[in-house]
Write an enzyme that holds these catalytic residues in place. Structure first.
Site, PDB file in Angstrom:
ATOM      1  N   ASN A 140       0.909  -1.264  -0.175  1.00  0.00           N
ATOM      2  CA  ASN A 140       0.048   0.100  -0.005  1.00  0.00           C
ATOM      3  C   ASN A 140       0.928   1.139  -0.008  1.00  0.00           C
ATOM      4  O   ASN A 140       1.885   1.303   0.719  1.00  0.00           O
ATOM      5  CB  ASN A 140      -0.859   0.030   1.295  1.00  0.00           C
ATOM      6  CG  ASN A 140      -1.966   1.190   1.026  1.00  0.00           C
ATOM      7  OD1 ASN A 140      -2.890   1.060   0.355  1.00  0.00           O
ATOM      8  ND2 ASN A 140      -1.960   2.000   1.896  1.00  0.00           N
ATOM      9  N   GLU A 141       0.674   2.285  -0.937  1.00  0.00           N
ATOM     10  CA  GLU A 141       1.166   3.688  -0.928  1.00  0.00           C
ATOM     11  C   GLU A 141       2.862   3.021  -0.689  1.00  0.00           C
ATOM     12  O   GLU A 141       3.350   3.689   0.616  1.00  0.00           O
ATOM     13  CB  GLU A 141       0.853   4.352  -0.164  1.00  0.00           C
ATOM     14  CG  GLU A 141      -0.756   4.822  -0.649  1.00  0.00           C
ATOM     15  CD  GLU A 141      -1.236   6.011   0.030  1.00  0.00           C
ATOM     16  OE1 GLU A 141      -0.907   6.302   1.208  1.00  0.00           O
ATOM     17  OE2 GLU A 141      -2.067   6.790  -0.671  1.00  0.00           O
ATOM     18  N   GLU A 155      -7.878   5.560  -4.391  1.00  0.00           N
ATOM     19  CA  GLU A 155      -8.368   6.314  -3.215  1.00  0.00           C
ATOM     20  C   GLU A 155      -8.745   7.841  -3.229  1.00  0.00           C
ATOM     21  O   GLU A 155      -7.705   8.315  -4.030  1.00  0.00           O
ATOM     22  CB  GLU A 155      -7.478   6.004  -1.951  1.00  0.00           C
ATOM     23  CG  GLU A 155      -7.136   4.563  -1.476  1.00  0.00           C
ATOM     24  CD  GLU A 155      -6.175   4.762  -0.363  1.00  0.00           C
ATOM     25  OE1 GLU A 155      -6.194   5.729   0.332  1.00  0.00           O
ATOM     26  OE2 GLU A 155      -5.323   3.600  -0.184  1.00  0.00           O
ATOM     27  N   GLU A 187      -7.726   6.566  12.061  1.00  0.00           N
ATOM     28  CA  GLU A 187      -8.532   7.118  11.153  1.00  0.00           C
ATOM     29  C   GLU A 187      -9.997   7.402  11.322  1.00  0.00           C
ATOM     30  O   GLU A 187     -10.729   7.333  10.199  1.00  0.00           O
ATOM     31  CB  GLU A 187      -8.063   6.320   9.636  1.00  0.00           C
ATOM     32  CG  GLU A 187      -6.717   6.574   9.338  1.00  0.00           C
ATOM     33  CD  GLU A 187      -6.293   5.918   7.910  1.00  0.00           C
ATOM     34  OE1 GLU A 187      -6.847   4.739   7.828  1.00  0.00           O
ATOM     35  OE2 GLU A 187      -5.528   6.590   7.134  1.00  0.00           O
ATOM     36  N   LYS A 188     -10.673   7.255  12.555  1.00  0.00           N
ATOM     37  CA  LYS A 188     -11.777   7.183  12.758  1.00  0.00           C
ATOM     38  C   LYS A 188     -12.688   8.414  12.364  1.00  0.00           C
ATOM     39  O   LYS A 188     -13.759   8.521  12.132  1.00  0.00           O
ATOM     40  CB  LYS A 188     -11.951   6.603  14.307  1.00  0.00           C
ATOM     41  CG  LYS A 188     -11.515   7.555  15.303  1.00  0.00           C
ATOM     42  CD  LYS A 188     -11.984   6.952  16.621  1.00  0.00           C
ATOM     43  CE  LYS A 188     -11.234   7.689  17.853  1.00  0.00           C
ATOM     44  NZ  LYS A 188      -9.709   7.407  17.859  1.00  0.00           N
ATOM     45  N   PHE A 189     -11.872   9.433  12.109  1.00  0.00           N
ATOM     46  CA  PHE A 189     -12.501  10.916  11.675  1.00  0.00           C
ATOM     47  C   PHE A 189     -12.234  11.153  10.192  1.00  0.00           C
ATOM     48  O   PHE A 189     -12.558  12.428   9.800  1.00  0.00           O
ATOM     49  CB  PHE A 189     -12.033  11.973  12.708  1.00  0.00           C
ATOM     50  CG  PHE A 189     -12.634  11.801  14.066  1.00  0.00           C
ATOM     51  CD1 PHE A 189     -13.983  11.688  14.525  1.00  0.00           C
ATOM     52  CD2 PHE A 189     -11.670  11.506  15.135  1.00  0.00           C
ATOM     53  CE1 PHE A 189     -14.454  11.445  15.571  1.00  0.00           C
ATOM     54  CE2 PHE A 189     -12.135  11.083  16.482  1.00  0.00           C
ATOM     55  CZ  PHE A 189     -13.582  11.246  16.812  1.00  0.00           C
ATOM     56  N   HIS A 190     -12.021  10.096   9.468  1.00  0.00           N
ATOM     57  CA  HIS A 190     -11.836  10.370   8.205  1.00  0.00           C
ATOM     58  C   HIS A 190     -13.121   9.870   7.642  1.00  0.00           C
ATOM     59  O   HIS A 190     -13.694   8.963   7.961  1.00  0.00           O
ATOM     60  CB  HIS A 190     -10.715   9.233   7.607  1.00  0.00           C
ATOM     61  CG  HIS A 190     -10.226   9.541   6.138  1.00  0.00           C
ATOM     62  ND1 HIS A 190     -10.908   9.184   5.168  1.00  0.00           N
ATOM     63  CD2 HIS A 190      -8.824   9.835   5.808  1.00  0.00           C
ATOM     64  CE1 HIS A 190     -10.484   9.533   4.010  1.00  0.00           C
ATOM     65  NE2 HIS A 190      -9.002   9.952   4.339  1.00  0.00           N
TER      66      HIS A 190
HETATM   67  C1  GLA Z   1      -3.842   6.770   2.363  1.00  0.00           C
HETATM   68  C2  GLA Z   1      -3.675   5.372   2.700  1.00  0.00           C
HETATM   69  C3  GLA Z   1      -5.132   4.883   3.440  1.00  0.00           C
HETATM   70  C4  GLA Z   1      -5.606   5.637   4.342  1.00  0.00           C
HETATM   71  C5  GLA Z   1      -5.699   7.169   3.323  1.00  0.00           C
HETATM   72  C6  GLA Z   1      -6.386   7.965   4.543  1.00  0.00           C
HETATM   73  O1  GLA Z   1      -3.986   6.988   1.150  1.00  0.00           O
HETATM   74  O2  GLA Z   1      -3.393   4.344   1.474  1.00  0.00           O
HETATM   75  O3  GLA Z   1      -4.815   3.614   3.952  1.00  0.00           O
HETATM   76  O4  GLA Z   1      -4.723   5.886   5.294  1.00  0.00           O
HETATM   77  O5  GLA Z   1      -4.345   7.398   3.090  1.00  0.00           O
HETATM   78  O6  GLA Z   1      -6.217   9.349   3.846  1.00  0.00           O
END
Ligand code: GLA
Ligand code: ZN
Length: 666
Positions: A148-149, A305, A353-356
């Protein structure tokens, strides 16, 4: 490769392991309501999948894959390698990364691994092989989401393992120490190396570190991260040769040479989080989409995303206004997006990340604005399947090069105000405002399909670039290059003789001296007999074959050329020795576009973005209203279009309300 999702990919990251199985049932209902057809699964599941070394637990993943399949949803299955389990970190002391300052980072977050750690790599290899073998025949498996990223939180590591791997990388590159000493210029400041073992990782030192070494470390780190991707890809390719492989990239992300990485991606995927409250983002963010398309020579990509509304990692996390998410989604599709995905499906209850924002929010209300917008977009995308795989046909290109980015922003330059992306964005914005579609291309590409090629900065000229540019202009192309270009070779060694070194012939000029401007300093220039401002940079330019088309009016540069043009073969090469104010850049590019016969697909009022995609037989014109008013667009008299979102024919003209979008087929 098998294409298992017909139509535009639509969905998001899904973390069902955070929820009980009765919530999964509700998720299926809501996903179908929203038109979801594609889900990224298992991205951060390693600790649950491998509770003890070599012991795997897959029952929950088996069940959710079956459930998704039964509900018609296809899966972008993650290899789950983005965050190793705590037991692994505790057991092996080579895993945690070390910062530039020598600090060993801790865990309890994510991505806390050194990209060269043998223990991490061994764990990855075992996990990926096990997952791929278990699910190779699962009918829901449609794509592999590797890691991931890459590099997001740990893009550089300075541990002893990395220092050792760096020396091996250098041995492969230079073969002899003599060559390395020469390339790095180590006779300077007594940096000469007599043995490979003397070479360290460029950790924080007393002052500037050897710039050629720092540049090589950036290349080495980029390669280390790419190698992690390749190692995983090799395994899944071996076990599932027909399943396409991707990983999610992050905009123009400096630490990794995405052109190099993308060569081994079956489809490019992008995570994009423009700040919804930034008034400039609507004309700078699309540069990222054009870059993504450019990574694979024009092939479409997936927006893997984005946020429904706010993120949670800025100091203040503005919400997207009504219809803003839709507008941004279509901006992506217009520029080659074949999928619109979100982080994430269901808003987390716990964790960082609960407030995303998420497709299903904490209030779990399917009538909430966010979910209504998700459903509306999902329904609309189901009408647009034929757009998938269609391409762009742009006549202008922007040259983008990671080595240049790394080298230009190294220490000890004439001005630290000169940043690569800000120059890109200036030129990009001018093209955007003119509705001139642009491809983002690497330095080693064939340019013959373009009429205009712009390099906002080419500080470094690598072998082959000079010839590519000269051939392009010689055969009729127009090249535009701005200041502080043609300065160093691929090892960051300055050219001797006049700047712009290898570009001097093409541009027909030489630069006697450069003189950067302070942040609050402005010079005046004159172009077309009108006065303009310029900032950031100035140069004393001398004409050889070129002519001056604009000159400085300030200070010791008064009357000396600021903008020049040179005829070269059948084409022209422009040099812009400063950063002109936006209106001048736009004027210059518009004059050049006119001369080359490049115009926007429809004539539209200011504030409307026009972008096209093409199939063999059809043209799809996207109209996006970024202004705050209703806008009327007059259509050519003889033409009838099919409005794909309204599913009806249109002619004469149409009105777009603010943030509205039309896709006209003809
Ligand atoms: C990144 C990550 C995700 C999440 C988002 C939140 O893009 O890949 O797992 O953390 O950011 O913005
Ligand atoms: Zn390391």
């Amino acid at each position: 490769m098998k294409e298992k999702v017909t139509g535009i990919y639509y969905g998001g990251d899904y973390n069902p392991e955070q929820w009980s199985e009765d919530v999964w049932q509700e998720d299926m209902r809501l996903m179908k309501k929203a038109g979801v057809n594609f889900i990224s699964l298992g991205i951060f599941s390693w600790a649950l999948l491998e509770p003890k070394e070599g012991i795997y637990v897959f029952d929950w993943l088996d069940r959710i894959l079956d459930l998704l399949y039964e509900n018609g949803i296809r899966v972008n299955l993650a290899t789950a390698t983005a965050a190793q389990p705590a037991w692994m970190t505790c057991k092996y002391d080579d895993i945690l990364p070390v910062s530039k300052d020598g600090l060993k980072l801790s865990y309890a977050s994510r991505q806390s691994y050194c990209p060269n750690s043998p223990s991490y790599k061994k764990g990855v290899e075992r996990l990926v092989r096990t997952i791929a073998t278990r699910y190779k025949d699962h009918p829901a498996l449609s794509m592999w989401h590797i890691n991931n990223e890459f590099g997001c939180h740990t893009s550089e590591c300075y541990c002893d393992t990395c220092a050792h791997a760096f020396r091996e990388w250098l041995k492969t590159k230079y073969v002899t120490l003599d060559k390395l000493n020469m390339a790095w210029g180590t006779k300077f400041w007594s940096q000469y190396y007599y043995s490979w073992e003397e070479i360290c990782a460029p950790k924080t030192s007393t002052t500037f570190i050897n710039p050629s070494m720092v540049l090589d470390y950036k290349r080495f780190m980029s390669d280390s991260l790419i190698n992690l991707y390749l190692a995983e890809k090799k395994i899944v390719n071996e076990i599932t040769p027909d399943i396409p492989v991707t990983t999610n990239l992050m905009d123009a992300f400096k630490p990794i040479d995405y052109f190099k990485l993308a060569k081994d991606m079956d489809i490019v995927a992008l995570d994009s989080y423009p700040d919804p409250s930034n008034p400039n983002s609507y004309h700078t963010t699309p540069l990222q989409y054009d870059l993504m398309r450019g990574l694979k020579n024009g092939k479409p990509f997936i927006l893997m995303e984005q946020a429904i509304s706010h993120v949670n990692w800025r100091p203040v996390n503005a919400a997207k206004k009504p219809d803003q998410m839709r507008l941004i989604s279509y901006q992506t599709i217009a520029r080659g997006g074949d999928g619109i995905m979100f982080f994430q499906w269901r808003q987390a209850q716990r964790g960082s990340e609960k407030f995303h924002s998420s497709m299903v929010s904490h209030n779990a209300d399917e009538n909430a604005r966010g979910f209504r917008e998700v459903c509306k977009l999902g329904h609309e995308l189901s009408l647009l399947s034929e757009l998938k795989g269609t391409s762009s046909r742009n006549k202008a290109a922007l040259v983008f090069d990671f080595d240049n980015w790394w080298a230009l922003e190294g220490e000890g330059k004439p001005s630290s105000l000169t940043t690569y992306m800000s120059l890109m964005e200036k030129y990009y914005t001018a093209l955007f405002n003119l509705n001139i579609g642009v491809d983002v291309v690497p330095t080693d590409t064939d340019l013959s399909q373009y009429d205009i090629v712009i390099a906002p900065n080419l500080y470094m000229i690598k072998p082959g670039t000079k010839e590519i540019l000269e051939n392009f202009v010689h055969s009729g192309g127009t090249f535009i290059c701005s200041f502080f270009s043609g300065i160093v070779d691929e090892n960051d060694g300055a050219v001797y003789g006049a700047y712009p070194g290898p570009l001097s012939n093409l541009l027909g000029i030489y630069v006697e001296e450069v003189s950067p401007l302070n942040a609050d300093e402005t010079y005046n220039i004159s172009y077309d007999e009108s006065p303009y401002n310029c900032t950031l940079w100035s140069e004393k330019v001398h004409l050889k074959e070129a002519s001056s088309i604009g000159h400085y009016e300030s200070d010791f540069l008064k009357n000396s050329p600021a903008l020049t043009v040179n005829s070269f073969g059948s084409g022209k090469a422009y040099y812009v020795s400063t950063l002109p104010e936006d209106s001048l850049l736009e004027k210059l590019l518009s004059q050049i576009a006119n001369e080359k016969g490049i115009s926007q697909a429809l004539s539209v009022p200011k504030g409307i973005e026009v972008v096209c995609r093409y199939s063999d037989l059809k043209q799809y014109i996207f109209l996006l209203n970024h202004s705050l008013e209703d806008q009327f667009i007059k259509l050519p008299d003889s033409m009838t279009y099919f409005d794909m979102l309204e599913q009806k024919t249109v002619s004469q003209g149409l009105t777009l309300s603010p943030k509205d979008v039309k896709i006209l087929k003809c």
